[in-house]
Design a protein around this motif. Structure first.
Motif, PDB file in Angstrom:
ATOM      1  N   THR A  27      35.030  26.288 -57.659  1.00 36.75           N
ATOM      2  CA  THR A  27      35.539  25.247 -56.756  1.00 36.75           C
ATOM      3  C   THR A  27      35.229  23.849 -57.275  1.00 36.75           C
ATOM      4  O   THR A  27      34.401  23.667 -58.179  1.00 36.75           O
ATOM      5  CB  THR A  27      34.936  25.409 -55.346  1.00 36.75           C
ATOM      6  OG1 THR A  27      35.611  24.541 -54.433  1.00 36.75           O
ATOM      7  CG2 THR A  27      33.456  25.076 -55.335  1.00 36.75           C
ATOM      8  N   GLY A  47      35.795  21.643 -52.116  1.00 36.40           N
ATOM      9  CA  GLY A  47      35.401  22.994 -51.733  1.00 36.40           C
ATOM     10  C   GLY A  47      33.901  23.119 -51.576  1.00 36.40           C
ATOM     11  O   GLY A  47      33.415  23.818 -50.677  1.00 36.40           O
ATOM     12  N   ALA A  62      32.011  24.229 -48.269  1.00 32.16           N
ATOM     13  CA  ALA A  62      31.135  25.401 -48.360  1.00 32.16           C
ATOM     14  C   ALA A  62      29.740  25.098 -47.828  1.00 32.16           C
ATOM     15  O   ALA A  62      29.170  25.886 -47.066  1.00 32.16           O
ATOM     16  CB  ALA A  62      31.051  25.875 -49.813  1.00 32.16           C
ATOM     17  N   ARG A  93      39.441  18.329 -56.060  1.00 32.52           N
ATOM     18  CA  ARG A  93      40.196  19.455 -55.527  1.00 32.52           C
ATOM     19  C   ARG A  93      40.230  20.656 -56.480  1.00 32.52           C
ATOM     20  O   ARG A  93      40.990  21.584 -56.289  1.00 32.52           O
ATOM     21  CB  ARG A  93      41.621  19.029 -55.196  1.00 32.52           C
ATOM     22  CG  ARG A  93      41.704  18.069 -54.013  1.00 32.52           C
ATOM     23  CD  ARG A  93      43.133  17.782 -53.612  1.00 32.52           C
ATOM     24  NE  ARG A  93      43.202  16.996 -52.397  1.00 32.52           N
ATOM     25  CZ  ARG A  93      43.173  17.495 -51.164  1.00 32.52           C
ATOM     26  NH1 ARG A  93      43.085  18.801 -50.989  1.00 32.52           N
ATOM     27  NH2 ARG A  93      43.248  16.708 -50.114  1.00 32.52           N
ATOM     28  N   LEU A  97      42.340  26.063 -51.488  1.00 34.03           N
ATOM     29  CA  LEU A  97      41.034  25.595 -51.039  1.00 34.03           C
ATOM     30  C   LEU A  97      40.254  26.704 -50.339  1.00 34.03           C
ATOM     31  O   LEU A  97      39.033  26.847 -50.540  1.00 34.03           O
ATOM     32  CB  LEU A  97      41.215  24.404 -50.097  1.00 34.03           C
ATOM     33  CG  LEU A  97      39.938  23.683 -49.657  1.00 34.03           C
ATOM     34  CD1 LEU A  97      39.181  23.155 -50.876  1.00 34.03           C
ATOM     35  CD2 LEU A  97      40.282  22.543 -48.695  1.00 34.03           C
ATOM     36  N   GLN A 122      38.776  28.983 -52.891  1.00 30.82           N
ATOM     37  CA  GLN A 122      37.649  28.330 -53.563  1.00 30.82           C
ATOM     38  C   GLN A 122      36.389  28.412 -52.708  1.00 30.82           C
ATOM     39  O   GLN A 122      35.308  28.749 -53.198  1.00 30.82           O
ATOM     40  CB  GLN A 122      37.989  26.869 -53.850  1.00 30.82           C
ATOM     41  CG  GLN A 122      39.061  26.657 -54.908  1.00 30.82           C
ATOM     42  CD  GLN A 122      39.300  25.182 -55.184  1.00 30.82           C
ATOM     43  OE1 GLN A 122      38.384  24.374 -55.140  1.00 30.82           O
ATOM     44  NE2 GLN A 122      40.554  24.819 -55.453  1.00 30.82           N
ATOM     45  N   VAL A 123      36.532  28.111 -51.427  1.00 26.75           N
ATOM     46  CA  VAL A 123      35.375  28.137 -50.524  1.00 26.75           C
ATOM     47  C   VAL A 123      34.828  29.554 -50.401  1.00 26.75           C
ATOM     48  O   VAL A 123      33.610  29.777 -50.440  1.00 26.75           O
ATOM     49  CB  VAL A 123      35.752  27.572 -49.145  1.00 26.75           C
ATOM     50  CG1 VAL A 123      34.613  27.772 -48.152  1.00 26.75           C
ATOM     51  CG2 VAL A 123      36.115  26.092 -49.252  1.00 26.75           C
TER      52      VAL A 123
END
Length: 476
Positions: free
Chosen positions: A38, A42, A46, A187, A197, A200-201
């Motif tokens: 990420t 992200g 997170a 991003r 996104l 990624q998280v």
């Protein structure tokens, strides 16, 4: 067991147990482990999710320590009190395995760090690395056998020593922070164009669990607390301090190197970030800090692994031999079994290409059940599972906090993915032999009907995992 006066822990020692357990090898690898999946946005999301969820769990531990001061060894004791003998055993087994796997990850990362200077250690999973790590395991083992208080006092000193290099890293990297580099990877940037996104998280969730493991350190050692109220305070203080360190290390690194370069760093990746700022001595400085950090975390986890087995054995969920103590008040049999498992896992790292990441993900997967049961027990009490209820306003607060903690920990099970959930069953299924032995020793019923169904499901999951490993659908 009657607590000896000279073995009691004050608030600073309990807080050091939390910080010492949480700050280990994981924080030194955050730039690379986050950079792989990420960008800055992200990472922010997170940490907001993980920080909020773990804060709720910390509040649950605080509440339970206040409402249930008679329950020692928190993670195991809460699961047993809330859901019965076998779920309590599974929580103890899972937590014990987490402690052992965490210790393995520490040795792998130490040898990977030294591998930059001594190629014979490779990435921490060569024969030479395992041999040297094994010697270290048994040296620490003999130290702990001399007394829990002595080991805890050393842990307090080491905890202070290992925080200093991390604070220096944060200060130097903050001074070198480049907003343009941070914005370019905000991003995700090159290499993550196809990753949304949300994906990624999700990719960070097991990592965030790994670095937060240890939040329950004071709760597990509650029988040593000089004042029971200190258990909840130590948990909260320790969590907030570590959260600030974790977020700072992660986000500031995105302002020093592009995400793709962070992803390609050798672990401990904090060394590569600081080297980019100040030169070669920065990598050496971080590496020395890691060695100190791992020593403190390893001591904490060795103490915790033996303690949870000992407490479960005293309560009847583990075989009686694990409840034995030596003349120094150390649960020696539990410590021998724990380090025996660490030794076995170290040997198995010889067959894993990315031993550190494997240990990290297995550790995170195994802790999910114990955390989920603790959160669910807090919710059960808040909803009125017992007659003694707090005031109505406090009760509503406890319901919200425990409900959010339960939702977060249940969500982690999903985020972790099916593969590692099945792999955790490979450890839970054969480990149940310890529960069966303890029940036979005491002449009690093996399983209730619900527990028998649960055991059958675990065995099916373990069989599916083994088939997946054999067919190649699940890889290590």
């Amino acid at each position: 067991m009657t607590q000896r006066p000279d073995q009691s822990f004050a608030l600073p020692t309990l807080t050091a147990m939390v910080v010492g357990s949480m700050v280990g090898a994981g924080i030194f690898s955050l730039p690379q482990t986050f950079g792989r999946v990420t960008g800055g946005l992200g990472a922010l999301i997170a940490w907001a999710i993980a920080g909020g969820g773990m804060l709720m769990l910390a509040f649950v531990f605080q509440t339970l320590s206040r409402r249930k001061p008679e329950l020692d060894a928190g993670v195991y004791a809460y699961a047993r009190a809330g859901f019965g003998a076998y779920p309590g055993f599974l929580s103890a087994l899972g937590y014990w395995t987490v402690c052992c796997l965490g210790n393995v990850s520490y040795w792998v990362l130490v040898k990977s760090t030294l591998g930059a200077l001594f190629p014979v250690f490779g990435d921490g999973n060569t024969v030479a690395a395992v041999a040297v790590s094994s010697v270290g395991v048994w040296i620490v083992h003999m130290l702990i056998l001399r007394g829990v208080r002595q080991a805890a006092a050393m842990n307090t000193v080491v905890t202070v020593a290992k925080i200093i290099p991390i604070l220096i890293f944060i200060a130097l990297v903050a001074l070198a922070f480049d907003p343009e580099i941070f914005a370019a990877s905000f991003r995700g940037g090159p290499g993550l164009e196809g990753q949304g996104l949300a994906a990624q998280v999700r990719g960070t969730m097991l990592v965030t669990v790994f670095v937060f493991v240890g939040i329950e350190g004071a709760s597990v050692y509650s029988r040593y607390a000089r004042r029971r109220a200190d258990v909840g305070i130590a948990t909260l203080f320790g969590f907030l301090a570590v959260l600030c360190l974790l977020v700072s290390v992660t986000l500031l690194s995105y302002g020093v190197l592009p995400r793709a370069e962070l992803a390609g760093l050798r672990n401990p990746s904090m060394a590569g970030v600081l080297q980019a700022v100040v030169g070669r001595w920065g990598a050496v400085f971080v590496s020395l800090g890691l060695l100190i950090s791992v020593l403190g975390a390893y001591l904490s986890w060795s103490l915790l692994s033996a303690e949870v087995l000992f407490s479960a054995a005293k309560a009847g969920s583990m075989p009686r031999f694990l409840a034995g103590e030596n003349r120094n008040g150390v649960p020696a049999a539990a410590l021998w079994l724990s380090n025996g498992l660490v030794q076995l896992f170290l040997i198995l790292t010889l067959f894993a290409e990315e031993a550190f990441l494997l240990a990290l993900k297995l550790t995170s997967s195994m802790i999910l059940l114990p955390y989920l049961l603790v959160a669910a027990y807090g919710l059960k009490l808040a909803l009125g599972g017992e007659r003694a209820r707090p005031g109505e306003r406090r009760r509503r607060r406890d319901i919200v906090v425990a409900g959010l903690a339960t939702l977060y920990t249940a969500g982690l099970v999903y985020a972790g993915g099916l593969s590692f959930l099945l792999l955790s069953a490979v450890l839970y299924a054969p480990g149940t032999a310890l529960f069966i032995l303890s029940q036979r020793e005491r002449g009690t019923r093996m399983f209730t009907r619900a527990e028998a169904v649960l055991f059958a499901l675990i065995c099916l999951a373990a069989a599916a995992a083994l088939h997946g490993l054999w067919s190649g659908r699940i890889t290590l």
